[in-house]
Design a protein around this motif. Structure first.
Motif, short mmCIF file in Angstrom:
data_model
loop_
_atom_site.label_atom_id
_atom_site.label_comp_id
_atom_site.label_asym_id
_atom_site.label_seq_id
_atom_site.Cartn_x
_atom_site.Cartn_y
_atom_site.Cartn_z
N ARG A 1 140.30 109.11 -57.21
CA ARG A 1 139.51 107.89 -57.12
C ARG A 1 139.42 107.16 -58.46
N ASP A 2 140.26 107.57 -59.41
CA ASP A 2 140.36 106.89 -60.70
C ASP A 2 139.02 106.90 -61.45
N ARG A 3 138.41 108.08 -61.53
CA ARG A 3 137.14 108.24 -62.23
C ARG A 3 137.28 109.27 -63.34
N PRO A 4 137.83 108.89 -64.47
CA PRO A 4 138.09 109.86 -65.54
C PRO A 4 136.83 110.50 -66.09
N VAL A 5 135.73 109.75 -66.16
CA VAL A 5 134.49 110.32 -66.68
C VAL A 5 133.98 111.42 -65.76
N LEU A 6 133.93 111.13 -64.47
CA LEU A 6 133.48 112.13 -63.50
C LEU A 6 134.44 113.32 -63.47
N THR A 7 135.73 113.04 -63.58
CA THR A 7 136.71 114.12 -63.61
C THR A 7 136.46 115.05 -64.79
N GLY A 8 136.22 114.47 -65.97
CA GLY A 8 135.92 115.30 -67.14
C GLY A 8 134.65 116.09 -66.97
N LEU A 9 133.62 115.47 -66.39
CA LEU A 9 132.36 116.17 -66.16
C LEU A 9 132.56 117.37 -65.25
N LEU A 10 133.33 117.19 -64.18
CA LEU A 10 133.57 118.28 -63.23
C LEU A 10 134.43 119.38 -63.85
N ALA B 1 132.01 127.87 -65.51
CA ALA B 1 131.95 128.96 -64.52
C ALA B 1 133.17 129.88 -64.60
N LYS B 2 134.33 129.33 -64.90
CA LYS B 2 135.58 130.07 -65.10
C LYS B 2 136.41 129.29 -66.10
N LEU B 3 137.21 129.97 -66.87
CA LEU B 3 137.98 129.29 -67.91
C LEU B 3 139.07 128.39 -67.35
N TYR B 4 139.67 128.75 -66.22
CA TYR B 4 140.91 128.10 -65.79
C TYR B 4 140.80 126.62 -65.45
N PRO B 5 139.64 126.05 -64.99
CA PRO B 5 139.60 124.60 -64.76
C PRO B 5 139.93 123.78 -66.01
N LEU B 6 139.76 124.38 -67.18
CA LEU B 6 140.13 123.69 -68.42
C LEU B 6 141.59 123.29 -68.42
N PHE B 7 142.44 124.07 -67.74
CA PHE B 7 143.88 123.81 -67.76
C PHE B 7 144.25 122.53 -67.03
N LEU B 8 143.34 121.99 -66.21
CA LEU B 8 143.61 120.72 -65.56
C LEU B 8 143.78 119.60 -66.58
N LEU B 9 143.16 119.74 -67.74
CA LEU B 9 143.33 118.73 -68.78
C LEU B 9 144.79 118.63 -69.21
N GLY B 10 145.52 119.74 -69.15
CA GLY B 10 146.94 119.69 -69.47
C GLY B 10 147.70 118.81 -68.49
N GLY B 11 147.36 118.94 -67.20
CA GLY B 11 147.98 118.08 -66.20
C GLY B 11 147.62 116.62 -66.40
N LEU B 12 146.35 116.35 -66.73
CA LEU B 12 145.92 114.98 -67.00
C LEU B 12 146.65 114.40 -68.20
N LEU B 13 146.86 115.21 -69.22
CA LEU B 13 147.58 114.75 -70.41
C LEU B 13 148.97 114.25 -70.04
N ILE B 14 149.69 115.02 -69.25
CA ILE B 14 151.04 114.62 -68.85
C ILE B 14 151.03 113.33 -68.06
#
Length: 495
Positions: free
Chosen positions: A221-230, A237-250
């Motif tokens: 839905r093109d909401r980068p702020v909400l995406t970062g918050l989530l 809660a778990k470390l692995y959601p951090l890795f989504l930032l790598g996908g966003l970077l690409i």
């Protein structure tokens, strides 16, 4: 909006549909009440009820010793941790008081899980009549664990968590069905997942799973702020959601949306810090337990390191495992980065966040020093959107189910022929699980390099984003079955 119907889009579903008359016709009408989202919610509810029934023998039956737990494959961490982590006394997980720490072990989980467990314990004790916690603190821990009142409370605690997990699973499937407006049925592979039945109640992993599903939805839905918050909440809660930032970077490099990536990253960091702050301020030493526990942990269940450790007489040192794991993961991430930047350049296609996220997370799991059965849930929301084909989902999840069986057979010593101590079949379980994950990863890579194989349809990369605000964006959908933002495009760039 016209939806892609699975009976006309997926060969496996089309074949199964022959039992009830075959694929849906071109002129078939839509039911006013049974929308795709409601059907998916119903399927998820049924799946989760089956999961609760699968775990029931370890919570409701008498004589629940360890052999019983392994033979019935119904183990859950929720019961064993209730008393030893101080939840029976409603002890704050981040209390650095010396007496408390001598009496109970600290929670070895991130703060998001600790907060949830503490809240679930509070609800449990309210439902159990608010027992006298001061009286419990005067009892030895062994006596407290053996009391009938606490035993009844353990069952309530499991049920309270199960209800919460069911809500998270329902929320997850609803969000996944909304990521691509034209393909809500892709979430059915989540709703009907056998791994959700078998592992959904083992630990608190569904907290992070729901937040990952929410992050995928918010990015669509093109909401980068909400995406970062989530992502920040998920990382708490778990470390692995951090890795989504790598996908966003690409994706943001491909689309030249550097501001969107910066917003998502900053808000992820701020959110994670704010969520961790109460725990750190109230007990910094206890807060550090999660980090020290994982740093000092050796080769454990499900990992390739366990095979190496058991093959070698001298084992593998923790420092060696840590260094080799991070080097491999760094190289793997570099490979995903190169792949994501180059894939689809000639045809003008941008990889999707679910595809990139799956590849990064699976690389982390393949080399991690512990790969618990429930970690399959980390991949589930990413996998069902990254490769929405039932054949490939069945192959992958079959490997996970096979491993699920072998790990309990191994722990119950059922794989030792004539007491010979042979663990080779368990190694086969680990190998099969990894092979199936690599298969799904290979198919996803194929889709990225040859987008005509991608089931989600055509997703051309916008030729010019110079006139588009990378944060606010605009509207417009170029393909009736594809949400362009969900697939890596900026909606405002569509002509």
């Amino acid at each position: 909006m016209t939806h892609v119907h699975p009976t006309r889009d997926d060969r496996v579903v089309a074949a199964v549909s022959e039992v009830v008359g075959g694929p849906v016709g071109e002129h078939a009408g839509r039911h006013r009440w049974w929308t795709p989202a409601r059907v998916l919610l119903l399927l998820t509810a049924i799946t989760f009820v089956l999961g609760m029934a699968q775990k029931a023998p370890c919570s409701l039956a008498d004589g629940k010793d360890q052999p019983w737990v392994y033979s019935h494959m119904c183990y859950t961490d929720l019961r064993p941790l209730y008393v030893p982590r101080g939840l029976a006394e409603l002890s704050w997980p981040y209390d650095d008081d010396e007496e408390t720490r001598d009496r109970y072990d600290a929670m070895e989980y991130p703060v998001g899980i600790s907060y949830w467990a503490y809240g679930a314990a509070w609800v449990t004790q309210v439902l159990n009549g608010s027992p006298d916690r001061d009286a419990r603190s005067d009892q030895p821990v062994d006596e407290l664990a053996a009391s009938k009142d606490v035993d009844r409370e353990l069952t309530i605690f499991v049920l309270v968590n199960a209800v919460g997990f069911a809500a998270l699973a329902l929320l997850s499937v609803w969000l996944l069905s909304k990521v691509d407006r034209g393909r809500p049925w892709d979430a059915a592979a989540f709703a009907l997942s056998p791994t959700l039945i078998l592992t959904g109640l083992i630990n608190w992993d569904l907290i992070a799973v729901a937040l990952v599903a929410a992050a995928l939805w918010s990015w669509s839905r093109d909401r980068p702020v909400l995406t970062g918050l989530l992502i920040g909440l998920g990382t708490a809660a778990k470390l692995y959601p951090l890795f989504l930032l790598g996908g966003l970077l690409i994706i943001c490099i491909r689309q030249r949306r550097y501001g969107a990536f910066a917003l998502a990253t900053v808000w992820a960091a701020v959110t994670w810090s704010l969520v961790n702050l109460p725990a750190y301020l109230s007990g910094p030493d206890t807060w550090k337990v999660f980090w020290s526990f994982n740093a000092d942990r050796g080769a454990d269940l499900g990992s390739v390191w366990l095979i190496i450790d058991q093959v070698r007489d001298s084992g593998v040192g923790v420092d060696t495992i840590n260094l080799a794991s991070w080097i491999f993961f760094g190289v793997w991430c570099a490979g995903v980065l190169v792949l994501g930047l180059l894939a689809g350049r000639r045809t003008g296609h941008v990889p999707r966040l679910a595809q990139l996220g799956f590849l990064i997370v699976v690389g982390f799991l393949l080399i991690n020093k512990v790969y618990s059965p429930q970690y399959v849930l980390w991949l589930l929301p990413l996998a069902v959107l990254a490769r929405p084909r039932w054949r490939d989902q069945i192959i992958w999840q079959a490997g996970e189910v096979f491993y699920f069986c072998t790990v309990w057979w191994y722990l119950g010593n059922y794989l030792q022929p004539a007491g010979g101590g042979d663990v080779g079949f368990y190694w086969v379980g680990i190998a099969v699980r990894m092979a199936c994950e690599l298969y799904l990863a290979a198919v996803i890579v194929r889709d990225m390099l040859a987008p005509n194989h991608d089931p989600t349809g055509d997703r051309p990369e916008p030729e010019d984003l110079a006139d588009v605000d990378p944060v606010e964006g605009g509207g417009g959908v170029a393909h009736p079955h594809v949400d362009p933002v969900a697939d890596g495009r900026h909606a405002g760039a569509t002509r």
